[in-house]
Design a protein around this motif. Sequence first.
Motif, PDB file in Angstrom:
ATOM      1  N   UNK A   3       0.734  -1.147   0.005  1.00  0.00           N
ATOM      2  CA  UNK A   3      -0.141   0.125  -0.040  1.00  0.00           C
ATOM      3  C   UNK A   3       0.982   1.242   0.067  1.00  0.00           C
ATOM      4  N   UNK A  41       4.495   1.458   2.196  1.00  0.00           N
ATOM      5  CA  UNK A  41       4.479   1.444   3.592  1.00  0.00           C
ATOM      6  C   UNK A  41       5.532   0.818   4.294  1.00  0.00           C
ATOM      7  N   UNK A  42       6.223  -0.090   3.593  1.00  0.00           N
ATOM      8  CA  UNK A  42       7.328  -0.857   4.013  1.00  0.00           C
ATOM      9  C   UNK A  42       8.728  -0.361   3.881  1.00  0.00           C
ATOM     10  N   UNK A  43       8.427   1.092   3.172  1.00  0.00           N
ATOM     11  CA  UNK A  43       9.969   1.697   2.773  1.00  0.00           C
ATOM     12  C   UNK A  43      10.497   2.303   4.034  1.00  0.00           C
ATOM     13  N   UNK A  51       7.211   6.627   6.335  1.00  0.00           N
ATOM     14  CA  UNK A  51       5.922   7.263   6.564  1.00  0.00           C
ATOM     15  C   UNK A  51       5.879   8.241   7.934  1.00  0.00           C
TER      16      UNK A  51
END
Lengths: 154, 289
Positions: A1, A20-22, A66
């Motif tokens: 996402x 989102x995992x960045x 984020x």
Amino acid sequence: MSVKINTTINGQAVSASAEASTSLLEFLRDTLEMKGSKLCCNTGECGACTVIYNGKPINSCVTMAADANGAQITTIEGLADGDKLHPVQQAFIDTGAVQCGYCTPGYIMSVKALLDRTKKPTQADIEEAVSGNICRCTGYNKIVDAIHLAAAKL
Amino acid sequence: MEYFEPKSIGDALSLLSKHGAEAKVIAGGTDVMVDIKFKEEPGALVNIKKIPSLAGITERGGSLRIGALTTIRDIETSALVREKLPVLWDACRQFASLQVRNTATIGGNICRASPSGESLTPLLVLEANAILAFSDGERSEPFKTFFQGPGKSAAGAKGLLTEVDIPIPPAGSKGVYLKHAVRGAMDIAMVGVAVMLTPDAGKNNAQDVRIGLGAVGPTPLRAPKTEALLKGKALTAALIKEAGALAATEASPITDQRSSAENRRWIVEALTRRGLEQTWKAATGKEVA
Ligand SMILES: Cc1cc2nc3c(=O)[nH]c(=O)nc-3n(C[C@H](O)[C@H](O)[C@H](O)COP(=O)(O)OP(=O)(O)OC[C@H]3O[C@@H](n4cnc5c(N)ncnc54)[C@H](O)[C@@H]3O)c2cc1C
Ligand code: FES
Ligand code: FES
């Protein structure tokens, strides 16, 4: 996402999207093409990816991109004023504290944060400030010399 | 991976209920981000940092309350914690590096429930409570029963730790946390020992002694037999020696890449002795006889 990120980096408003995992480090290097912060261990252990987040040094590799939303971030790219290096950068050059240079941006950000906290750091302050930075070329004495020089000049 | 930033505890709990075992809470992310990069991504990531009022340190009716999102650095630099809960302060200042302490939260350290987690043995000896929120209400759980195994806690997959409630020890009580690791900074404890000693009114005997052992069992442990041996007595070199040896038998260490079980027992013995000497001296002003 995908997540929309509105942040301030080196005083400039930045708006971009990332998975989102960045991590914040991947966001800086891969999304924004700012390669100054280094990817090394990717587990929070070496400090090569250190950036200043709302005034505090953190490891950008273990921070979510984020979480940059609404934050003020300073990276190594934000220190020099045009061609004029920041006193901490200049001190690393003047004392020969740079060998391969891979750890250097992280060290400089830790030292910048230290000298923002205190103008006259003690030996204990210095050790605490860079205890999360590893230099594999192991010129630690010269790095400490650089910190003393930068503190004297600031 | 789905991603959520709930704005209230209630919203976070509904997300955890809805997504079940797929969901993962993230606070500072110093454990979770490493898992995402090197192990696996959860189905849904629930970032709790946008929930207001989950961070902060306040004194309330004989307790210190520390919000789950309070960073290790904020605890380390709190004058209140340093004065009232020296054993917790001592553990936080020996935690990882400045960069990690600036990001890592106490809630994450607790809910990770690693036997080596730095804040856990101090919380055990302080006889603190975890304040947990579930969709059917809030509950206070003593840390004694909170930790259930490596990575397992009473928060489970659907609970949220909101605060820690720490009774302030009696004035005059002293505490230390001793960490044994290969490097001073940036290393997981091979063994961690928390010792708290409260002297009697005349400062002649140890009225209360509490010992917590970290990284030497599936959960952080207390050493009840050793504590009982010392209670009510004046600490002498012979008694401290006996206590160290007894504490080593109360640990149940394993052998892993950081240390052998046998070595861990020796370290428990040495650190327990050192912790008793230091707290006795600090609490009574006397050298160990
Ligand atoms: C380089 C490095 C060095 C480290 N050194 C140490 C050390 O010296 N000592 C030590 O103890 N630890 C150490 N750690 C581990 C880690 O930093 C700590 O466990 C930290 O406190 C985790 O906090 P966090 O906020 O980053 O947690 P996160 O990674 O966000 O979460 C950790 C776990 O807790 C859960 N969780 C978080 N908050 C809550 C909540 N409020 N309610 C319910 N569940 C929750 C998450 O789902 C996850 O399972 C180190 C980690 C790194 C990367
Ligand atoms: S790359 Fe982030 S700490 Fe090593
Ligand atoms: S100069 Fe090479 S790692 Fe530090």
